[in-house]
Design a protein around this motif. Sequence first.
Motif, PDB file in Angstrom:
ATOM      1  N   ALA A 272       0.865  -1.183   0.000  1.00 41.27           N
ATOM      2  CA  ALA A 272       0.000   0.000   0.000  1.00 41.27           C
ATOM      3  C   ALA A 272       0.903   1.235   0.000  1.00 41.27           C
ATOM      4  CB  ALA A 272      -0.901  -0.007   1.226  1.00 41.27           C
ATOM      5  N   CYS A 273       0.529   2.224  -0.821  1.00 44.72           N
ATOM      6  CA  CYS A 273       1.346   3.436  -0.980  1.00 44.72           C
ATOM      7  C   CYS A 273       1.634   4.079   0.389  1.00 44.72           C
ATOM      8  CB  CYS A 273       0.610   4.417  -1.883  1.00 44.72           C
ATOM      9  SG  CYS A 273       1.399   6.024  -2.010  1.00 44.72           S
ATOM     10  N   MET A 274       2.904   4.422   0.606  1.00 45.28           N
ATOM     11  CA  MET A 274       3.312   4.998   1.895  1.00 45.28           C
ATOM     12  C   MET A 274       2.683   6.357   2.140  1.00 45.28           C
ATOM     13  SD  MET A 274       7.370   4.262   1.972  1.00 45.28           S
ATOM     14  CE  MET A 274       7.683   4.820   3.642  1.00 45.28           C
ATOM     15  N   HIS A 275       2.260   7.027   1.062  1.00 49.03           N
ATOM     16  CA  HIS A 275       1.786   8.399   1.217  1.00 49.03           C
ATOM     17  C   HIS A 275       0.271   8.483   1.373  1.00 49.03           C
ATOM     18  CE1 HIS A 275       5.821   9.875   0.395  1.00 49.03           C
ATOM     19  NE2 HIS A 275       5.890   8.876  -0.460  1.00 49.03           N
ATOM     20  N   CYS A 276      -0.455   7.539   0.738  1.00 50.20           N
ATOM     21  CA  CYS A 276      -1.918   7.618   0.807  1.00 50.20           C
ATOM     22  C   CYS A 276      -2.528   6.349   1.403  1.00 50.20           C
ATOM     23  CB  CYS A 276      -2.490   7.861  -0.588  1.00 50.20           C
ATOM     24  SG  CYS A 276      -2.127   6.525  -1.736  1.00 50.20           S
ATOM     25  N   ASP A 277      -1.727   5.346   1.688  1.00 46.03           N
ATOM     26  CA  ASP A 277      -2.179   4.075   2.268  1.00 46.03           C
ATOM     27  C   ASP A 277      -3.317   3.463   1.455  1.00 46.03           C
ATOM     28  OD1 ASP A 277      -1.953   1.975   4.083  1.00 46.03           O
ATOM     29  OD2 ASP A 277      -3.527   2.778   5.384  1.00 46.03           O
ATOM     30  N   GLY A 280      -4.782   6.456  -3.155  1.00 47.23           N
ATOM     31  CA  GLY A 280      -4.399   7.011  -4.463  1.00 47.23           C
ATOM     32  C   GLY A 280      -3.888   8.428  -4.315  1.00 47.23           C
ATOM     33  N   CYS A 281      -2.668   8.672  -4.796  1.00 51.02           N
ATOM     34  CA  CYS A 281      -2.092  10.015  -4.732  1.00 51.02           C
ATOM     35  C   CYS A 281      -1.091  10.166  -5.871  1.00 51.02           C
ATOM     36  CB  CYS A 281      -1.418  10.250  -3.372  1.00 51.02           C
ATOM     37  SG  CYS A 281       0.079   9.274  -3.138  1.00 51.02           S
ATOM     38  N   HIS A 282      -0.435  11.326  -5.930  1.00 55.75           N
ATOM     39  CA  HIS A 282       0.465  11.526  -7.071  1.00 55.75           C
ATOM     40  C   HIS A 282       1.668  10.588  -7.008  1.00 55.75           C
ATOM     41  CE1 HIS A 282       3.088  13.775  -4.351  1.00 55.75           C
ATOM     42  NE2 HIS A 282       4.005  13.746  -5.292  1.00 55.75           N
ATOM     43  N   ALA A 283       2.084  10.208  -5.772  1.00 56.69           N
ATOM     44  CA  ALA A 283       3.279   9.371  -5.634  1.00 56.69           C
ATOM     45  C   ALA A 283       3.046   7.962  -6.170  1.00 56.69           C
ATOM     46  CB  ALA A 283       3.719   9.313  -4.175  1.00 56.69           C
ATOM     47  N   CYS A 284       1.794   7.496  -6.141  1.00 58.56           N
ATOM     48  CA  CYS A 284       1.500   6.147  -6.658  1.00 58.56           C
ATOM     49  C   CYS A 284       0.715   6.257  -7.957  1.00 58.56           C
ATOM     50  CB  CYS A 284       0.731   5.331  -5.617  1.00 58.56           C
ATOM     51  SG  CYS A 284      -0.799   6.096  -5.058  1.00 58.56           S
ATOM     52  N   HIS A 285       0.693   7.438  -8.555  1.00 56.38           N
ATOM     53  CA  HIS A 285      -0.033   7.701  -9.802  1.00 56.38           C
ATOM     54  C   HIS A 285      -1.494   7.288  -9.660  1.00 56.38           C
ATOM     55  CE1 HIS A 285       3.817   8.661 -11.644  1.00 56.38           C
ATOM     56  NE2 HIS A 285       4.294   7.516 -11.167  1.00 56.38           N
TER      57      HIS A 285
END
Length: 354
Positions: A272-277, A280-285
Amino acid sequence: MARPDPDALLAAFRADLEAATTPAALEQVRVAHTGRKSPLKAALKGLREVPAEERPAVAQALNAASQTVEAALAEAKARVEAAAIAAQLDAEWQDLSAPGLATPRGARHPVHVIEQRCLDVLRRLGFTPESGPEVEGPFYNFDALNIPEHHPARDMQDTFWVDGGLLLRSHTTTVQARVLEAAGKRLAAGEDVLPIRVASLGRVYRNEAVDATHLAMFHQFEGIWIDRGLTFAHLKGTLAFVARALFGEGRRVRFKPKYYPYTEPSVGVDVACMHCDGAGCHACHGAGWVTILGAGMVHPKVFRTFGFDPGEVTGIAFGLGTTRMVAQNTGVTKIRSLYEPDQRVLTALQRGMA
Ligand SMILES: [Zn+2]
């Protein structure tokens, strides 16, 4: 010869001494007035020509003059040397209370930081690091890894070819091939080579059109574990351990089927993306999940290539894109900035790493 005149000698000496303000000038005065060719020495030598009855008085006067000259020279020497030291101290004066010049501190490169973290995790599992050449033969990059000529996987990774049929390695799996080759030779000689637990890491090259998010060079990290009785459960357990050790204990991990020529079956591991868990955010597109690992059970063909019996030994292999891990860790989407020599950016990224 003229009658010696101690008063005249002293007067001439005092005039010269007064004009001498440096150690060198003082030395000239000393030589001129007390040296072998000085008037004083000449006068002492000429004493025998002085009438005997006057001689004691003249000798006494000359000796007195000589002592006066020596004393004056010693005093002047001390004074001139003190003045020279004072002048030097004045010229070399340092303001010890002035603030110092700030020296900017560097930082370890973010990719290096991640590589060391990966190594630390794998060392806990008994892996040892191995390295291999970046300019490789196609055997180690392709053929030994079940990617024969005309195999579509050779096109999956557009390769930089160099003179002499060599290439720039397109993955660090080449090191695994070399490790298996060396172990296969020892196995053939009757040695027990198991278990094999090796980590390989470093630069890999792809003939990509370079833009902000695609590079012709990036960093990979791989591990291979060969032993008797390893199963897919070992693979899943190892990957989950590695993913959580690197991305945090509570991090959600998911497996998905993948295809790699040198493993069968193959899996991809997402965290799971470290920034949005996962939101969905810009770091995980916008995906919420980031693929960080590719892995699988070592393909029987790879074992047979190096003289291992796939009915007897099995192996798990996995690879991480360390460059991609830095991107996920720091949130930087333009990974090209990782390889540009702008220390302000690199330092900021390193300081911002979780
Ligand atoms: Zn995200």
